[in-house]
Design a protein around this motif. Structure first.
Motif, PDB file in Angstrom:
ATOM      1  N   GLN A  90       2.398   1.136 -11.201  1.00 30.22           N
ATOM      2  CA  GLN A  90       1.323   1.249 -10.208  1.00 30.22           C
ATOM      3  C   GLN A  90       0.285   0.148 -10.396  1.00 30.22           C
ATOM      4  O   GLN A  90      -0.242  -0.401  -9.433  1.00 30.22           O
ATOM      5  N   ILE A  91       0.023  -0.208 -11.679  1.00 30.28           N
ATOM      6  CA  ILE A  91      -0.931  -1.300 -11.963  1.00 30.28           C
ATOM      7  C   ILE A  91      -0.396  -2.625 -11.416  1.00 30.28           C
ATOM      8  O   ILE A  91      -1.121  -3.408 -10.792  1.00 30.28           O
TER       9      ILE A  91
ATOM     10  N   CYS B 137       4.247   5.435  -5.699  1.00 33.86           N
ATOM     11  CA  CYS B 137       4.608   5.173  -7.083  1.00 33.86           C
ATOM     12  C   CYS B 137       3.979   6.216  -8.019  1.00 33.86           C
ATOM     13  O   CYS B 137       2.797   6.553  -7.893  1.00 33.86           O
TER      14      CYS B 137
ATOM     15  N   GLN C 115       0.834  -1.206   0.000  1.00 32.02           N
ATOM     16  CA  GLN C 115       0.000   0.000   0.000  1.00 32.02           C
ATOM     17  C   GLN C 115       0.870   1.258   0.000  1.00 32.02           C
ATOM     18  O   GLN C 115       0.558   2.246  -0.689  1.00 32.02           O
TER      19      GLN C 115
ATOM     20  N   HIS D  27      -0.624  -2.652  -7.671  1.00 34.30           N
ATOM     21  CA  HIS D  27      -2.018  -2.811  -7.238  1.00 34.30           C
ATOM     22  C   HIS D  27      -2.465  -4.273  -7.355  1.00 34.30           C
ATOM     23  O   HIS D  27      -3.173  -4.785  -6.469  1.00 34.30           O
ATOM     24  N   GLN D  28      -2.079  -4.934  -8.441  1.00 36.26           N
ATOM     25  CA  GLN D  28      -2.427  -6.354  -8.604  1.00 36.26           C
ATOM     26  C   GLN D  28      -1.774  -7.198  -7.503  1.00 36.26           C
ATOM     27  O   GLN D  28      -2.400  -8.114  -6.954  1.00 36.26           O
ATOM     28  N   SER D  29      -0.523  -6.884  -7.196  1.00 35.97           N
ATOM     29  CA  SER D  29       0.162  -7.605  -6.115  1.00 35.97           C
ATOM     30  C   SER D  29      -0.536  -7.379  -4.781  1.00 35.97           C
ATOM     31  O   SER D  29      -0.668  -8.293  -3.960  1.00 35.97           O
ATOM     32  N   LEU D  30      -0.989  -6.140  -4.555  1.00 32.69           N
ATOM     33  CA  LEU D  30      -1.686  -5.819  -3.321  1.00 32.69           C
ATOM     34  C   LEU D  30      -2.987  -6.588  -3.202  1.00 32.69           C
ATOM     35  O   LEU D  30      -3.324  -7.109  -2.132  1.00 32.69           O
ATOM     36  N   GLU D  31      -3.740  -6.687  -4.304  1.00 33.39           N
ATOM     37  CA  GLU D  31      -5.006  -7.420  -4.271  1.00 33.39           C
ATOM     38  C   GLU D  31      -4.781  -8.895  -3.944  1.00 33.39           C
ATOM     39  O   GLU D  31      -5.527  -9.502  -3.174  1.00 33.39           O
TER      40      GLU D  31
ATOM     41  N   GLU E  50       2.290   1.670  -3.424  1.00 37.23           N
ATOM     42  CA  GLU E  50       1.278   2.133  -4.372  1.00 37.23           C
ATOM     43  C   GLU E  50       1.058   3.633  -4.241  1.00 37.23           C
ATOM     44  O   GLU E  50       0.884   4.350  -5.238  1.00 37.23           O
ATOM     45  N   ARG E  51       1.061   4.133  -3.006  1.00 40.87           N
ATOM     46  CA  ARG E  51       0.858   5.564  -2.797  1.00 40.87           C
ATOM     47  C   ARG E  51       2.040   6.380  -3.324  1.00 40.87           C
ATOM     48  O   ARG E  51       1.878   7.484  -3.843  1.00 40.87           O
TER      49      ARG E  51
END
Length: 328
Positions: free
Chosen positions: A235-236, A229, A223, A239-243, A226-227
């Protein structure tokens, strides 16, 4: 109250049978001295230590319960030998004596006498087999002698204490019937305990690679990335890794909740066993007119816990089935 291996939890019955049916000189365990020249046993060899490295250990003297159990074991062993020898020799001798009579009558009479002696003898030998005797009845001394020598879980240890208590109880027929129902329910409870333990180990084996704390830290890190980046493509990916990390974290929490639920149920099971032990002990001080009601109450309590344990088993199994694939 008469108790045999057939009345007990199958795992504990097998462990008791293995201890009680060993040859007399090896009875119960190998560090008890049952006579003979071998007063010592070798526990391990370390030749660098010379004679001190032989690891000799003096065998201990048996307790009074172990001594009594040994005498029972030896008597059963000897009785089977006596019955076997008698069945082989006596009918043959009697039949042979009758067969010496002249003519066909002697042969028929000899065969009849041999059969008449053999059939009851076979029945006696069969029923004198120690395995069959233990299925029907284990003495209190045998239970007290073997119980401390078994490798048991906390629940199994309390269960064995209950069995020993039941073996020395003198109950009226109505109370004994209720107690036997309770004993069957306790056997179911022990089976539930092992199922829960197995499921807990299964969950722990998966949970080990997906600890909640580690996943929470990983999610916080992603997270933060992501903020911070600024590159849209990166960033995509972040975000996929975070999900995926959040999905793993959700699953880990489900597994952790399942483990906590099993642990709570296992503790409830142990407390129920302890309560049953206390209640059965109090039955010995209860008037006969009330003992049947007390036994029935114990039975109802254990039945409720068996239902709860089954519900936990089913709920945890659903968690495993629904979530296990998502961990892979």
């Amino acid at each position: 109250m008469r108790i045999g291996l057939k009345d007990l939890d199958s795992n504990i019955a097998a462990a008791i049978r293995d201890k009680l049916l060993t040859p007399p000189k090896e009875f119960l365990q190998d560090d008890i001295y049952w006579g003979g020249l071998l007063r010592f046993q070798v526990k391990g060899l370390d030749f660098a230590g010379g004679l001190a490295g032989l690891g000799l250990k003096r065998k201990r003297e048996p307790s009074s319960d172990e001594q009594t159990a040994f005498k029972i074991r030896k008597r059963r062993h000897d009785n089977k030998i006596y019955y076997s020898v008698g069945t082989a020799i006596i009918p043959l001798t009697a039949g042979g004596a009758c067969a010496t009579l002249q003519g066909t009558t002697g042969l028929v009479l000899g065969l009849s006498v041999w059969l008449a002696g053999m059939l009851p003898g076979i029945f006696l030998v069969r029923n004198a087999d120690p395995k069959r005797l233990l299925q029907r009845n284990i003495t209190l001394e045998e239970l007290r002698a073997v119980s401390p020598l078994l490798s048991l879980t906390r629940a199994e240890r309390i269960y064995c204490d209950i069995i020993i208590l039941l073996a020395r109880m003198d109950l009226d027929p109505s109370s004994e019937n209720n107690v036997r129902v309770t004993l069957r329910q306790l056997n179911d409870l022990m089976n539930s305990s092992r199922i829960l333990q197995s499921k807990r180990q299964s969950l722990l084996s998966v949970q080990g690679a997906h600890q909640v704390g580690e996943l929470e830290a990983e999610a916080d890190r992603l997270q933060q990335q992501e903020r911070e980046c600024t590159d849209p493509s990166a960033q995509i990916s972040i975000h996929q890794s975070l999900e995926m990390c959040l999905t793993r974290l959700e699953n880990a929490r489900y597994f952790r909740a399942g483990i906590d639920r099993i642990i709570a149920q296992e503790e409830a099971l142990i407390q129920t066993l302890s309560s049953a032990l206390s209640a059965l002990a109090r039955m010995q001080l209860t008037p006969e007119t009330q003992s049947a009601a007390v036994a029935e109450h114990i039975s109802d309590t254990i039945a409720d816990l068996n239902r709860q344990a089954y519900s936990v088993e089913q709920a945890v199994e659903e968690v495993i089935q629904l979530r296990n694939g998502e961990f892979e």
